[in-house]
Design a protein around this motif. Structure first.
Motif, PDB file in Angstrom:
ATOM      1  N   LEU A  17      16.573  43.819  24.293  1.00  0.00           N
ATOM      2  CA  LEU A  17      17.577  42.914  23.733  1.00  0.00           C
ATOM      3  C   LEU A  17      18.998  43.362  24.073  1.00  0.00           C
ATOM      4  N   ILE A  18      19.224  44.676  24.072  1.00  0.00           N
ATOM      5  CA  ILE A  18      20.551  45.169  24.490  1.00  0.00           C
ATOM      6  C   ILE A  18      20.799  44.794  25.947  1.00  0.00           C
ATOM      7  N   GLY A  19      19.765  44.951  26.787  1.00  0.00           N
ATOM      8  CA  GLY A  19      19.899  44.571  28.190  1.00  0.00           C
ATOM      9  C   GLY A  19      20.171  43.095  28.362  1.00  0.00           C
ATOM     10  N   LEU A  20      19.527  42.265  27.512  1.00  0.00           N
ATOM     11  CA  LEU A  20      19.734  40.820  27.603  1.00  0.00           C
ATOM     12  C   LEU A  20      21.179  40.464  27.237  1.00  0.00           C
ATOM     13  N   GLU A  21      21.710  41.075  26.197  1.00  0.00           N
ATOM     14  CA  GLU A  21      23.096  40.785  25.807  1.00  0.00           C
ATOM     15  C   GLU A  21      24.072  41.206  26.903  1.00  0.00           C
ATOM     16  N   VAL A  22      23.853  42.397  27.453  1.00  0.00           N
ATOM     17  CA  VAL A  22      24.724  42.865  28.538  1.00  0.00           C
ATOM     18  C   VAL A  22      24.600  41.936  29.739  1.00  0.00           C
ATOM     19  N   GLY A  23      23.345  41.597  30.118  1.00  0.00           N
ATOM     20  CA  GLY A  23      23.115  40.741  31.282  1.00  0.00           C
ATOM     21  C   GLY A  23      23.751  39.376  31.132  1.00  0.00           C
ATOM     22  N   LEU A  24      23.652  38.784  29.944  1.00  0.00           N
ATOM     23  CA  LEU A  24      24.251  37.463  29.719  1.00  0.00           C
ATOM     24  C   LEU A  24      25.765  37.511  29.903  1.00  0.00           C
ATOM     25  N   LEU A  25      26.399  38.535  29.352  1.00  0.00           N
ATOM     26  CA  LEU A  25      27.859  38.623  29.446  1.00  0.00           C
ATOM     27  C   LEU A  25      28.312  38.850  30.885  1.00  0.00           C
ATOM     28  N   VAL A  26      27.622  39.753  31.605  1.00  0.00           N
ATOM     29  CA  VAL A  26      28.003  40.013  33.005  1.00  0.00           C
ATOM     30  C   VAL A  26      27.726  38.780  33.862  1.00  0.00           C
ATOM     31  N   GLU A  27      26.615  38.086  33.590  1.00  0.00           N
ATOM     32  CA  GLU A  27      26.284  36.873  34.360  1.00  0.00           C
ATOM     33  C   GLU A  27      27.396  35.839  34.224  1.00  0.00           C
ATOM     34  N   LEU A  28      27.896  35.656  33.006  1.00  0.00           N
ATOM     35  CA  LEU A  28      28.979  34.692  32.790  1.00  0.00           C
ATOM     36  C   LEU A  28      30.218  35.067  33.589  1.00  0.00           C
ATOM     37  N   LEU A  29      30.542  36.354  33.581  1.00  0.00           N
ATOM     38  CA  LEU A  29      31.759  36.794  34.267  1.00  0.00           C
ATOM     39  C   LEU A  29      31.646  36.659  35.784  1.00  0.00           C
ATOM     40  N   TRP A  30      30.393  36.729  36.311  1.00  0.00           N
ATOM     41  CA  TRP A  30      30.245  36.761  37.781  1.00  0.00           C
ATOM     42  C   TRP A  30      29.648  35.477  38.354  1.00  0.00           C
ATOM     43  N   LEU A  31      29.552  34.422  37.557  1.00  0.00           N
ATOM     44  CA  LEU A  31      28.921  33.192  38.053  1.00  0.00           C
ATOM     45  C   LEU A  31      29.611  32.640  39.293  1.00  0.00           C
ATOM     46  N   GLY A  32      30.915  32.781  39.350  1.00  0.00           N
ATOM     47  CA  GLY A  32      31.656  32.215  40.470  1.00  0.00           C
ATOM     48  C   GLY A  32      31.900  33.182  41.609  1.00  0.00           C
ATOM     49  N   ARG A  33      31.275  34.389  41.559  1.00  0.00           N
ATOM     50  CA  ARG A  33      31.533  35.383  42.602  1.00  0.00           C
ATOM     51  C   ARG A  33      30.209  35.902  43.154  1.00  0.00           C
ATOM     52  N   LEU A  34      29.713  35.207  44.179  1.00  0.00           N
ATOM     53  CA  LEU A  34      28.430  35.576  44.770  1.00  0.00           C
ATOM     54  C   LEU A  34      28.649  36.329  46.079  1.00  0.00           C
ATOM     55  N   PRO A  35      27.759  37.290  46.408  1.00  0.00           N
ATOM     56  CA  PRO A  35      27.873  38.018  47.682  1.00  0.00           C
ATOM     57  C   PRO A  35      27.334  37.187  48.842  1.00  0.00           C
ATOM     58  N   VAL A  36      28.116  36.189  49.275  1.00  0.00           N
ATOM     59  CA  VAL A  36      27.688  35.281  50.339  1.00  0.00           C
ATOM     60  C   VAL A  36      28.566  35.506  51.569  1.00  0.00           C
ATOM     61  N   GLY A  37      27.921  35.638  52.753  1.00  0.00           N
ATOM     62  CA  GLY A  37      28.663  35.828  53.987  1.00  0.00           C
ATOM     63  C   GLY A  37      29.475  37.105  53.957  1.00  0.00           C
ATOM     64  N   ALA A  38      30.771  36.980  54.277  1.00  0.00           N
ATOM     65  CA  ALA A  38      31.633  38.161  54.329  1.00  0.00           C
ATOM     66  C   ALA A  38      32.210  38.522  52.965  1.00  0.00           C
ATOM     67  N   SER A  39      31.918  37.706  51.948  1.00  0.00           N
ATOM     68  CA  SER A  39      32.446  37.979  50.611  1.00  0.00           C
ATOM     69  C   SER A  39      31.679  39.137  49.960  1.00  0.00           C
ATOM     70  N   ILE A  40      32.419  40.161  49.516  1.00  0.00           N
ATOM     71  CA  ILE A  40      31.797  41.311  48.859  1.00  0.00           C
ATOM     72  C   ILE A  40      32.471  41.511  47.507  1.00  0.00           C
ATOM     73  N   PRO A  41      31.957  40.858  46.461  1.00  0.00           N
ATOM     74  CA  PRO A  41      32.529  41.071  45.126  1.00  0.00           C
ATOM     75  C   PRO A  41      32.051  42.400  44.552  1.00  0.00           C
ATOM     76  N   PRO A  42      32.665  42.878  43.456  1.00  0.00           N
ATOM     77  CA  PRO A  42      32.139  44.071  42.783  1.00  0.00           C
ATOM     78  C   PRO A  42      30.662  43.882  42.435  1.00  0.00           C
ATOM     79  N   ASP A  43      29.908  44.967  42.467  1.00  0.00           N
ATOM     80  CA  ASP A  43      28.449  44.901  42.351  1.00  0.00           C
ATOM     81  C   ASP A  43      28.031  44.545  40.925  1.00  0.00           C
ATOM     82  N   ASP A  44      27.816  43.236  40.674  1.00  0.00           N
ATOM     83  CA  ASP A  44      27.442  42.789  39.326  1.00  0.00           C
ATOM     84  C   ASP A  44      26.080  43.313  38.909  1.00  0.00           C
TER      85      ASP A  44
END
Length: 230
Positions: free
Chosen positions: A46-73
């Motif tokens: 459950l702690i992992g789920l809460e952490v995962g949900l919050l990080v997922e929300l923050l990184w929804l718009g930043r995917l590692p596609v092509g030459a884009s290298i966002p911080p490692d979510d």
């Protein structure tokens, strides 16, 4: 935490990290999966789920596609889950406060993932040049081994990022946790609302269509009305 816990959570970090760009890509690298998976092997899903949900929300718009290298979510989710479960075993603060502090520590450290990703891509570029020479020489066995070496570079990158987040993060947490907790405990459950609000703002910013704010507001209002009517 036992030695077995450290080994298993490191394996989870590497497997999820490989899924991020190198192999399969069945989406176990997404924070909403990697967080609960890390929590599961450490006995607190459950702690992992809460952490995962919050990080997922923050990184929804930043995917590692092509030459884009966002911080490692992925490694932020695994590392922050590791930190939160470790902290919960040491200090008896409310869970939202523990998760919030661990995320505040893990997110900046996740920037190290960009550095390791750049190093991995440069190493694999050089590997590709060598593969051309191996193909011309007819050394097919060496070409096959080179593919595995490339995967190994990604695995080392994922493990290194996790170790930075979990290792350096642990040291920072031990230093600042009691100091920050005394100010954050009064906020209680309201503290975790900050991250979804930031996530909603990130989603709005990433929506690339006309009148996105109007559409989002209309959908939000409609959902509230339906819930009120029900």
């Amino acid at each position: 935490m036992t030695l077995f816990d450290y080994i298993t959570v490191s394996l989870v970090a590497v497997i999820c990290g490989l899924d991020r760009m190198a192999v399969c890509q069945v989406m176990i690298s997404r924070p909403i999966v990697a967080g609960p998976l890390t929590g599961f092997v450490l006995g607190a899903p459950l702690i992992g789920l809460e952490v995962g949900l919050l990080v997922e929300l923050l990184w929804l718009g930043r995917l590692p596609v092509g030459a884009s290298i966002p911080p490692d979510d992925t490694q932020i989710a695994t590392g922050a889950t590791f930190l939160a479960i470790s902290a919960a075993g040491i200090w008896n603060y409310p869970q939202p406060v523990t998760i919030a502090i661990c995320l505040l520590v893990a997110i900046p450290l996740g920037k190290s993932g960009q550095l390791f990703d750049h190093m991995t891509r440069r190493a694999n570029d050089n590997l590709g040049k060598k593969v051309d020479r191996f193909l011309q020489a007819g050394e097919l066995g060496t070409v096959e081994r080179s593919h595995l070496v490339g995967l190994g570079h990604f695995a080392i990158s994922s493990l290194s990022t996790f170790l930075v987040v979990a290792g350096i993060g642990s040291l920072i947490c031990y230093a600042i946790f009691p100091l920050l907790a005394r100010y954050l405990v009064p906020a209680g459950e309201w503290l975790l609302l900050v991250f979804p609000l930031i996530g909603a703002a990130m989603i709005l910013r990433s929506i690339n269509i006309n009148r996105s704010v109007t559409l989002f507001s209309a959908s939000f209002t409609s959902s509230l009305l339906i819930l009120w009517l029900l």
